[in-house]
Design a protein around this motif. Structure first.
Motif, mmCIF file in Angstrom:
data_model
loop_
_atom_site.group_PDB
_atom_site.id
_atom_site.type_symbol
_atom_site.label_atom_id
_atom_site.label_comp_id
_atom_site.label_asym_id
_atom_site.label_seq_id
_atom_site.Cartn_x
_atom_site.Cartn_y
_atom_site.Cartn_z
ATOM 1 N N ARG A 7 0.819 -1.209 0.000
ATOM 2 C CA ARG A 7 0.000 0.000 0.000
ATOM 3 C C ARG A 7 0.857 1.265 0.000
ATOM 4 N NH1 ARG A 7 -4.313 -2.565 4.162
ATOM 5 N NH2 ARG A 7 -5.922 -3.148 2.639
ATOM 6 N N CYS B 108 2.182 -9.443 -7.601
ATOM 7 C CA CYS B 108 1.698 -8.852 -8.852
ATOM 8 C C CYS B 108 1.638 -9.890 -9.967
ATOM 9 C CB CYS B 108 2.582 -7.671 -9.251
ATOM 10 S SG CYS B 108 2.448 -6.256 -8.131
ATOM 11 N N ASP C 12 -1.522 -11.962 -9.413
ATOM 12 C CA ASP C 12 -2.661 -11.163 -9.867
ATOM 13 C C ASP C 12 -2.769 -11.178 -11.384
ATOM 14 O OD1 ASP C 12 -4.758 -8.926 -9.310
ATOM 15 O OD2 ASP C 12 -3.377 -8.004 -10.742
ATOM 16 N N THR D 167 -5.804 -12.741 -13.668
ATOM 17 C CA THR D 167 -6.500 -11.880 -14.631
ATOM 18 C C THR D 167 -6.419 -12.448 -16.038
ATOM 19 O OG1 THR D 167 -5.968 -9.941 -13.276
ATOM 20 C CG2 THR D 167 -6.618 -9.528 -15.550
ATOM 21 N N ALA E 79 -1.049 -3.814 -13.259
ATOM 22 C CA ALA E 79 -1.691 -3.119 -12.152
ATOM 23 C C ALA E 79 -0.632 -2.572 -11.211
ATOM 24 C CB ALA E 79 -2.612 -4.078 -11.405
ATOM 25 N N THR E 80 -0.967 -1.540 -10.469
ATOM 26 C CA THR E 80 -0.053 -1.027 -9.452
ATOM 27 C C THR E 80 -0.080 -1.956 -8.246
ATOM 28 O OG1 THR E 80 -1.737 0.290 -8.329
ATOM 29 C CG2 THR E 80 -0.589 1.323 -10.196
ATOM 30 N N GLN F 2 -0.744 -1.138 -5.331
ATOM 31 C CA GLN F 2 -1.923 -0.749 -4.554
ATOM 32 C C GLN F 2 -3.184 -1.403 -5.105
ATOM 33 O OE1 GLN F 2 0.392 1.475 -5.753
ATOM 34 N NE2 GLN F 2 1.411 1.881 -3.790
ATOM 35 N N GLU F 3 -3.312 -1.443 -6.428
ATOM 36 C CA GLU F 3 -4.472 -2.100 -7.040
ATOM 37 C C GLU F 3 -4.464 -3.598 -6.762
ATOM 38 O OE1 GLU F 3 -5.139 0.858 -10.912
ATOM 39 O OE2 GLU F 3 -3.711 -0.810 -11.013
ATOM 40 N N VAL F 4 -3.287 -4.189 -6.801
ATOM 41 C CA VAL F 4 -3.179 -5.627 -6.553
ATOM 42 C C VAL F 4 -3.589 -5.967 -5.129
ATOM 43 C CG1 VAL F 4 -1.551 -7.552 -6.344
ATOM 44 C CG2 VAL F 4 -1.447 -6.043 -8.333
ATOM 45 N N GLN G 70 -5.504 -4.321 -3.177
ATOM 46 C CA GLN G 70 -6.939 -4.098 -3.012
ATOM 47 C C GLN G 70 -7.734 -5.278 -3.540
ATOM 48 O OE1 GLN G 70 -8.438 -0.589 -4.994
ATOM 49 N NE2 GLN G 70 -10.417 -0.694 -3.983
ATOM 50 N N ARG G 71 -7.368 -5.788 -4.721
ATOM 51 C CA ARG G 71 -8.061 -6.945 -5.282
ATOM 52 C C ARG G 71 -7.890 -8.180 -4.415
ATOM 53 N NH1 ARG G 71 -7.201 -5.034 -10.947
ATOM 54 N NH2 ARG G 71 -5.176 -6.057 -11.063
#
Length: 211
Positions: free
Chosen positions: A56, A143, A146, A150, A198-199, A201-203, A205-206
């Motif tokens: 984060r 990452c 993730d 995806t 993805a960043t 932070q996005e990872v 969050q998911r």
């Protein structure tokens, strides 16, 4: 082993084996077929509280395939490595053919971590990873998981199970179980290069939403 071409290397993966060398200076390679195979279940990645917090706050950028050779060199930059010159050349050739990929962690324009591997159908064969900053390899692995989710992958092969991988959710399965998963993955299609990375932070969050 005889001459190994990129095509023969890819065939090896398709039947469940992979090459290694004894050291960077050893000109010979040998095929490996572990009795127990390490995999990282794509729904079982362990995102610890400390890693979640680090991601984060993470200032790093995640890129795909911008410096594949640099990632392989980073993985080989250690006292004890199985990546010799022939292995380096074979995987960079597979990369040029779109069969091998790298996920990279960048601090500005400095490569600080990453992971690379081979794709066949919906299987990703992770070869090695490296870190030049605290947590960089863990961020790269999160990452990557993730991205594989995806992209529609079903198998993340880590070859062996190390304590580091076990702490992140890696497990060991039998050779027969592995071959069954590989046979299924080879019949499916997956995409590694899309969508854009993805960043961190996005990872996180998911992954937090999934868990």
């Amino acid at each position: 082993m005889g001459e190994v071409t990129p095509e023969l290397l890819l065939h090896g993966y398709s039947v469940g084996i992979f090459p290694m060398a004894e050291s960077r200076d050893d000109p010979e390679m040998f095929w490996v077929d572990p009795r127990l195979r390490g995999i990282l279940p794509l729904d079982g990645f362990h995102l610890s509280r400390s890693l979640r917090r680090a991601m984060r706050r993470c200032p790093w950028e995640i890129r795909i395939n911008t410096d594949f050779a640099g990632v392989v060199q980073g993985c080989a930059d250690r006292d004890d490595t199985w990546i010799n010159a022939e292995i380096f050349d074979l995987y960079t050739a597979l990369h040029r053919e779109g069969r091998a990929h790298s996920l990279e962690v960048w601090e500005g324009e400095t490569l600080v971590g990453g992971v690379y591997g081979v794709v066949l159908g919906a299987a990703f064969f992770g070869e090695s990873m490296f870190s030049r900053r605290t947590n960089a390899s863990k961020v790269a692995l999160a990452c990557l998981v993730d991205r594989l989710r995806t992209g529609g992958f079903t198998l993340f092969d880590t070859q062996f199970l190390t304590p580091h991988l076990a702490s992140l959710g890696g497990v060991e399965i039998t050779r027969a179980e592995y071959h069954a998963k590989l046979a299924h993955a080879k019949t499916r299609n997956a995409r590694f290069t899309a969508p854009p990375p993805a960043t961190p932070q996005e990872v996180v969050q998911r992954m937090t939403q999934i868990s």
